[in-house]
Design a protein around this motif. Structure first.
Motif: not given
Length: 256
Positions: A146-150, A168-173
């Motif tokens: 349900x998380x759309x953005x940050x 923590x260095x990876x593409x956020x979904x």
């Protein structure tokens, strides 16, 4: 190579052009980036009149965000915003804090079908990244879809908290926007840029803005509100499109 001071929006529906926000004053975003509706209202206005449903979760950093902090101002301004409360604001724990964020996401998802936008500052940015990247069945990942953005403002340096930055260095979904400063005492701008690139995030350079907190003059922050507003507008539009698509497909199947 693009200028480090340029922003190339990666949000669908927002024009893919460079917008220079180096040492930007609040209010520099144009109407498309503000997420204005056809009648001139922003999505914040729509939230107030009940025509938009987006849950905004505020994720502060070390010591929380005091009353004058821009995150607290944002929380008071947006009716759908609420703060993620940590057990001990003086002892940041990436594991514990990220689990708390995931728990709040699950609660918000259970309460309504509204998309969720996360707004982090400092260690809160690392907390959001960990919550999104290190999720799993054992961590209680209900509602993460349900998380759309940050919005990630002035990320803290993981090494200062004995955290391996590589985890923590990876593409956020999710769609994300990272905001950094050239004289942030908690994180060199080059490191912010590296994280933004790894996260797949659009990057805004505010120039000499310190840690983008009360100490550096950031109480009420119109640009932060506009960026949150833009992400909420996009989340609402995407959710509306996803809701309508099955209806159209069903009618086509019936017609066939």
């Amino acid at each position: 190579m693009p200028s480090p001071h340029s922003v190339t929006p990666r949000i669908p529906g927002v024009a893919a052009r460079s917008t220079f926000l180096d040492r930007a004053a609040p209010g520099r975003l144009d109407s498309a980036q503000r997420g204005r509706h056809g009648d001139g209202r922003t999505s914040t206005d729509a939230l107030r009149d009940g025509k938009t449903a987006v849950t905004v979760l505020i994720v502060p950093g070390l010591h929380g965000s005091e009353d004058a902090h821009w995150q607290s101002c944002l929380e008071r301004t947006m009716p759908s915003a609420r703060r993620v409360i940590q057990r001990d604001w003086a002892r940041p724990s990436l594991k514990e804090w990220s689990e708390r964020v995931r728990a709040e996401i699950a609660i918000a998802a259970a309460e309504s079908d509204a998309p969720i936008v996360l707004v982090g500052h400092s260690f809160g940015c690392l907390t959001i990244a960990a919550a999104l990247l290190e999720s799993g069945a054992a961590c209680g990942d209900q509602g993460l879809d349900r998380v759309a953005a940050a919005l990630l403002v002035a990320p803290a340096n993981p090494a200062r908290f004995d955290i391996d930055p590589s985890r923590l260095r990876a593409a956020l979904p999710v769609t994300s926007v990272t905001v950094g400063s050239e004289n942030d005492p908690w994180m060199p701008f080059d490191a912010v840029r590296q994280f933004a690139q790894a996260w797949g995030s659009s990057l805004i350079n505010l120039g000499n803005a310190g840690h983008i907190n009360v100490a550096s003059g950031f109480g009420p922050w119109p640009l932060g509100l506009e960026l949150t507003d833009m992400l909420c507008w996009q989340a609402r539009r995407d959710a509306s499109t996803a809701t309508q698509r099955p209806t159209r497909d069903a009618s086509l199947t019936h017609a066939a």
